[in-house]
Write an enzyme that holds these catalytic residues in place. Sequence first.
Site, mmCIF file in Angstrom:
data_model
loop_
_atom_site.group_PDB
_atom_site.id
_atom_site.type_symbol
_atom_site.label_atom_id
_atom_site.label_comp_id
_atom_site.label_asym_id
_atom_site.label_seq_id
_atom_site.Cartn_x
_atom_site.Cartn_y
_atom_site.Cartn_z
ATOM 1 N N GLU A 156 0.869 -1.168 0.000
ATOM 2 C CA GLU A 156 0.000 0.000 0.000
ATOM 3 C C GLU A 156 0.907 1.220 0.000
ATOM 4 O O GLU A 156 1.465 1.587 1.035
ATOM 5 C CB GLU A 156 -0.927 -0.013 1.219
ATOM 6 C CG GLU A 156 -1.843 -1.213 1.298
ATOM 7 C CD GLU A 156 -2.788 -1.341 0.120
ATOM 8 O OE1 GLU A 156 -2.967 -0.333 -0.601
ATOM 9 O OE2 GLU A 156 -3.342 -2.428 -0.091
ATOM 10 N N CYS A 194 -1.870 9.200 2.759
ATOM 11 C CA CYS A 194 -1.447 8.639 1.472
ATOM 12 C C CYS A 194 -2.464 8.890 0.368
ATOM 13 O O CYS A 194 -2.105 8.900 -0.812
ATOM 14 C CB CYS A 194 -1.164 7.146 1.603
ATOM 15 S SG CYS A 194 -2.566 6.173 2.192
#
Length: 475
Positions: free
Chosen positions: A217, A251
């Site tokens: 991720e 993110c």
Amino acid sequence: MKAGSPIADSLRASLAELQQHAARARPDYATRQRWLAGLQCIVTEHQAEWIAALNADFGCRSAVETRLAELFPALEGISLARRKLKDWMRPRRRGVSPWFWPARAEVQPQPLGVAGIIVPWNYPVFLALGPLTSALAAGNRAMLKMSELSPHSGELLARLCERYLGRDVVRVVNGGLDVAAAFGNLPFDHLLFTGSTRVGRMVMQAAAANLTPVTLELGGKCPLLIAPGVDVARAARSVVAGKLLNAGQTCVAPDYVLLHAADRDAFVAAVRRAARHAYPRLADNPDYTAIINRQHLERLLAWRDDARLRGARVEALCDEDDTSLLAACKLPLTLIEQAPADAAVMREEIFGPLLPIISYQQLDEALAHIQRHPRPLALYLFDNDRSRIAHVLDATLAGGVCINDTLLHVVQDQLPFGGVGGSGMGHYHGYEGFVTFSKLLPVFRQSRLAGTALTRPPYGKVVQGLLRLMLGRIK
């Protein structure tokens, strides 16, 4: 980290102990529910401690943001897993070719063994408990490596996991880069890493030596595209909310905005209003989170100044004195326009409250800009035209898409979460997380009435005739 070092030996010993526990018995439904209930207690019974730990890690971490963006989504994911676990665990029937009737086939989800989870500093609760929920629901043990930049959260999680789950189920590891390197070299049955693309490459390389499957991720530059004629005031409010949550240290934060040139002035004015309304003051505002440390703050300031020196128009949406902001390790929302493509702020994932704005004349020009860059973890689109929305979705590829808002797709636990290309690989959350940490075992059950003996040697006229019939019927 060399094999045989004290740190590496200690981590390998911990993994070996968990592997021994995993090999003794496959956790049944009741055991997994007990584990998930323990995770639930870690969240619900210790909210004040989490708020204090995160505030200590950041210097100033909004208590509201901790509850909203860490505790709430972590609890939602655990709750979904507990409700759906029985269904996720059941074998699923699969079809069998008519030539093999009356045989049966099914897929049985089985735990992999011991999962490794590398957790970043920006959301240490959510990004630890989210993948841990998936791993435990699938029946695995787990080891977690917490970031050295969030030591208070890491120490709290270690203590609570030992209390509610036990060292035979979960072990939490804290420490610096040497510990992280040794952790990444362990032969886990699956490894999930959340962090930068640069470090993700190193994690994948280390995992390859053990043939450990990985879920990465990562991040990248998440574009926010505003279609022509859209309500820019609404878009601006969402941009401010998504960009300034955790001071942009997210993110999936909108990294830059693409909007029609005709809407530029109205959008900038709306962003100014929205930012000042959301955060009337910054330095002493407990709801505005600080940059994690001085090093990251200096990086952001250097990128801002670099853009200005290269001719960009830079506007900080704050009237407070720089001295007070720097002392609090805070940075205001800063608009950056007309920055050259080779400026750092245009090339690198920003991870802070700097917001480049790019104007376009035609929508396809904006789409071409997105297509020229690595595939993002998130794509944001503000538009109400269905055909145009479909066109954007067809023309782009991203880890996830959120239409007419920001960030909220990540907390939909029944949607998979994951990147693509440079923004990552694999998925977790909800059922997809359960599958990621499971081996989907195919099982074929032969019937006593099976006719497959007709195809066994010695081959004669019967099998030749059957083959002509079988091959002739396949279309």
